[in-house]
Write a protein that holds these residues in place. Structure first.
Motif, short mmCIF file in Angstrom:
data_model
loop_
_atom_site.label_atom_id
_atom_site.label_comp_id
_atom_site.label_asym_id
_atom_site.label_seq_id
_atom_site.Cartn_x
_atom_site.Cartn_y
_atom_site.Cartn_z
N ALA A 22 0.70 -1.16 -0.06
CA ALA A 22 0.06 0.24 -0.11
C ALA A 22 0.89 1.13 -0.07
O ALA A 22 0.26 2.59 -0.01
CB ALA A 22 -0.95 0.01 1.27
N GLY A 23 2.11 1.13 -0.07
CA GLY A 23 3.07 2.41 -0.02
C GLY A 23 3.17 3.12 1.26
O GLY A 23 3.34 4.13 1.41
N LEU A 24 2.88 2.24 2.29
CA LEU A 24 2.90 3.18 3.80
C LEU A 24 4.10 3.65 4.13
O LEU A 24 5.04 2.48 3.97
CB LEU A 24 2.03 2.09 4.76
N ARG A 25 4.27 4.74 4.66
CA ARG A 25 5.49 4.95 5.33
C ARG A 25 5.46 4.78 6.94
O ARG A 25 6.27 4.67 7.36
CB ARG A 25 6.01 6.68 5.15
N LEU A 26 4.17 5.21 7.40
CA LEU A 26 4.17 4.94 8.91
C LEU A 26 2.77 3.97 9.15
O LEU A 26 1.88 4.12 8.44
CB LEU A 26 3.90 6.38 9.47
N PHE A 97 -7.17 9.28 5.25
CA PHE A 97 -7.26 10.90 5.30
C PHE A 97 -6.08 11.57 5.63
O PHE A 97 -5.95 12.81 5.72
CB PHE A 97 -8.36 11.36 6.31
N VAL A 98 -4.97 10.75 5.84
CA VAL A 98 -3.63 11.10 6.01
C VAL A 98 -2.54 10.32 5.11
O VAL A 98 -3.01 9.21 4.62
CB VAL A 98 -3.00 10.89 7.48
N PRO A 99 -1.67 11.19 4.48
CA PRO A 99 -0.85 10.39 3.36
C PRO A 99 -0.03 9.26 3.99
O PRO A 99 0.61 9.12 4.97
CB PRO A 99 0.06 11.43 2.84
N ALA A 183 -13.56 7.35 2.96
CA ALA A 183 -12.66 6.91 3.83
C ALA A 183 -13.16 5.71 4.83
O ALA A 183 -12.41 4.58 4.94
CB ALA A 183 -12.23 8.00 5.05
N LEU A 184 -14.30 5.65 5.23
CA LEU A 184 -14.97 4.57 6.16
C LEU A 184 -14.87 3.43 5.28
O LEU A 184 -14.53 2.25 5.65
CB LEU A 184 -16.16 4.95 6.78
N GLU A 185 -15.38 3.38 3.96
CA GLU A 185 -15.43 2.22 3.16
C GLU A 185 -14.12 1.66 2.95
O GLU A 185 -14.03 0.49 2.92
CB GLU A 185 -15.89 3.08 1.89
N GLN A 186 -13.17 2.41 2.71
CA GLN A 186 -11.53 1.95 2.59
C GLN A 186 -11.19 1.27 4.06
O GLN A 186 -10.26 0.46 3.90
CB GLN A 186 -10.65 2.97 2.13
N MET A 187 -11.76 1.68 4.96
CA MET A 187 -11.23 1.12 6.20
C MET A 187 -12.50 0.02 6.72
O MET A 187 -12.24 -0.53 8.01
CB MET A 187 -11.61 2.28 7.24
N ILE A 226 -13.92 10.89 11.49
CA ILE A 226 -14.71 12.07 11.57
C ILE A 226 -13.53 13.22 11.51
O ILE A 226 -14.03 14.27 10.87
CB ILE A 226 -15.48 11.79 12.77
N ARG A 227 -12.84 12.96 12.61
CA ARG A 227 -11.89 14.28 12.88
C ARG A 227 -10.68 14.42 11.61
O ARG A 227 -10.54 15.78 11.39
CB ARG A 227 -11.23 14.17 14.18
N GLY A 228 -10.23 13.37 11.16
CA GLY A 228 -9.14 13.44 10.35
C GLY A 228 -9.49 13.94 8.89
O GLY A 228 -8.81 14.62 8.36
N VAL A 229 -10.85 13.51 8.53
CA VAL A 229 -11.50 14.01 7.20
C VAL A 229 -11.35 15.44 7.24
O VAL A 229 -11.18 16.36 6.47
CB VAL A 229 -12.46 12.89 6.78
N ALA A 230 -12.04 16.00 8.52
CA ALA A 230 -12.34 17.44 8.57
C ALA A 230 -11.15 18.16 8.56
O ALA A 230 -10.89 19.24 7.79
CB ALA A 230 -13.28 17.45 9.91
N THR A 231 -9.84 17.90 9.06
CA THR A 231 -8.92 18.35 9.33
C THR A 231 -8.16 18.73 7.81
O THR A 231 -7.65 19.62 7.44
CB THR A 231 -7.71 17.45 10.15
N SER A 232 -8.39 17.39 7.04
CA SER A 232 -7.72 17.24 5.75
C SER A 232 -8.47 18.25 4.83
O SER A 232 -8.05 19.01 3.73
CB SER A 232 -7.79 15.85 5.11
#
Ligand code: GLU
Ligand code: MG
Length: 457
Positions: A22-26, A97-99, A183-187, A226-232
């Motif tokens: 998935a190319g994750l760094r963290l 919602f975060v890279p 986002a929730l769908e992907q999760m 909920i919070r992460g998508v809002a921040t983005s």
């Protein structure tokens, strides 16, 4: 050193590969504190496999930290010593919602490989085991209400000033909502309903029920999304129980039911006039009896008690009722044709500042007490309990729920069933953390309290 965590070395390898693909760094190792905040330490993609097995170290003091980052004096939880955060591979997810970031939820272990006494997830596991010994599995769904806002020099402002269920409110937040649902769908989190609620900028999102541990894990992720998508997107989303003093509160009602190993809902009895089994009644009676104490676990913050007031549909008196939205325990009417699947109880004395593991663990302990003692609930209340005369409430055993966080914590401390269930280290750290929040917020003004909750939950 240890391999007693939930995951095997095999699973660790699979997750590390999935993260790489998935190319994750963290990958965040996430937990929820006694203060109800979600925190994390992240592993780089390289070295993830061995960190999944051996965990990441964390100061033993962390679960003694309150929601103002004030460390509380709790014996054995000071500056010296570590626990290990060991992720559960079953909870691996992307955080869209975060890279380039994924997450897992952790269990906390002592250095000798035993579950740490303060570990909230282990507490819920223990309560699940107790219930399983009676052949039952609690299924739960968290129904989050939250406020979508933009921040400004005058403080956060709601994104709409629309009406309850208003399509104007839906339109004002439609782009945000679409990102959130994607986002929730992907999760892999199944959404059931969404709508604009009564308050300005207020929305509600309900997700499908799941066995208790999975439901609590999902609650952590739903809050993050909920919070992460809002921040983005440049918004602020808040799940604070009372985002503004006069506004409708943000509840996080917990729907629950008890299932057996062969897919039967033990709360359902087709032969009963109300469809409720005697086990459902006993479980409800147990929760009702412990509710003033349980509130300190399910509606646990200073700000929670601004919400739990009469006539705001949050439930301010100890009672239960059919479709009664002023009853903290509501029996929702069932869907025709899906009676067994939809028989459940709603706990309204709950908000998203709770640690979902501790809240569900406490709920199970309270319900189990009702089951073990074969309790029978008092008659259901069919009106808004605030409209009853005092003498009537007294005759029916309808009491005001705690009016402050401090009163709720006093009830908790004197509740032997819940205190025994939590165990020494969890109860000491929990009481210390939450009492310190009472001290901090009760000595400051309301604006300090609003900011303290709006931006942290
Ligand atoms: N906002 C209400 C609460 O604080 C709930 C309204 C409802 O969904 O019935 O719990
Ligand atoms: Mg609602």
């Amino acid at each position: 050193m240890r391999a007693t965590g939930p995951g095997s070395a095999d699973q660790a390898g699979r997750i590390a590969h999935a993260a790489e693909r998935a190319g994750l760094r963290l990958v965040r190792f996430m937990w929820c504190g006694n203060d109800g905040t979600v925190r994390a330490k992240a592993s780089a993609a390289s070295g993830l496999e061995h960190r999944i097995v051996s965990g990441i170290g964390l100061t033993v003091a962390m679960q003694a930290m309150n929601s103002l980052d004030q460390l509380q004096p709790v014996e054995g939880m000071g500056p010296v010593g570590e626990i290990r955060l060991v992720p559960d591979p079953e909870t691996f997810t992307l955080l869209p919602f975060v890279p380039a970031t994924g997450a897992m939820v952790v269990d906390m272990f002592d250095l000798d490989g035993r579950p740490a006494g303060e570990c909230p997830r282990s507490f819920l596991r223990r309560m699940q085991e107790r219930l399983r010994a009676r052949g039952g599995v609690l299924h739960a769904a968290f129904e989050n209400e939250f406020t979508l806002a933009t921040d400004s020099d005058d403080g956060p402002q709601p994104v709409d000033r629309s009406l309850c269920f208003s399509t104007i409110g839906l339109n004002a937040s439609a782009h945000y909502t679409d990102e959130l649902l994607a986002a929730l769908e992907q999760m892999d989190i199944v959404v059931e309903q969404h709508y604009a609620e009564l308050g300005h900028g207020q929305q509600e999102l309900s997700t499908a029920p799941a066995p208790a541990l999975r439901a609590a894990d999902q609650q952590v992720y739903v809050r993050e999304a909920i919070r992460g998508v809002a921040t983005s997107m440049g918004y602020v989303a808040s799940l604070a129980p009372k985002p503004w003093p006069e506004a409708a509160g943000n509840g996080c009602h917990i729907h629950f039911s008890l299932w057996d190993g062969s897919g039967g809902n033990r709360f359902y009895d087709p032969g009963a006039s109300d469809g409720l089994s005697s086990e459902a009644r006993a479980f409800v009676a147990g929760v009702l009896e412990h509710l003033p104490a349980l509130a300190a676990l399910t509606a646990p913050s200073y700000n929670s008690y601004r919400r739990l007031v009469p006539s705001y549909w949050a439930g301010a008196y100890t009672c239960w009722g059919y479709d009664n939205r002023e009853a903290p325990l509501r029996i929702p009417s069932r869907s025709a044709g899906r009676e067994e699947a939809t028989t459940n109880v709603e706990l309204k004395t709950a908000d998203a500042t709770c640690n979902p593991y501790i809240a569900l663990g406490g709920l199970i302990a309270a319900g189990l007490d009702g089951l073990e003692r074969g309790l029978e609930p008092p008659p259901p209340v069919e009106v808004d309990p605030a409209t009853l005369e005092d003498a009537q409430r007294e005759a029916w055993g309808v009491r005001r729920l705690p009016e402050t966080q401090r009163d709720a914590l006093d009830s908790l401390e004197s509740d032997e069933v819940l205190m025994e269930a939590m165990g020494d280290r969890l109860r000491r750290s929990y009481l210390a953390v939450r009492r310190s929040e009472w001290e901090a917020y009760s000595s400051e003004d309301e604006a300090f309290e609003q900011r303290g909750h709006f931006f942290k939950y």
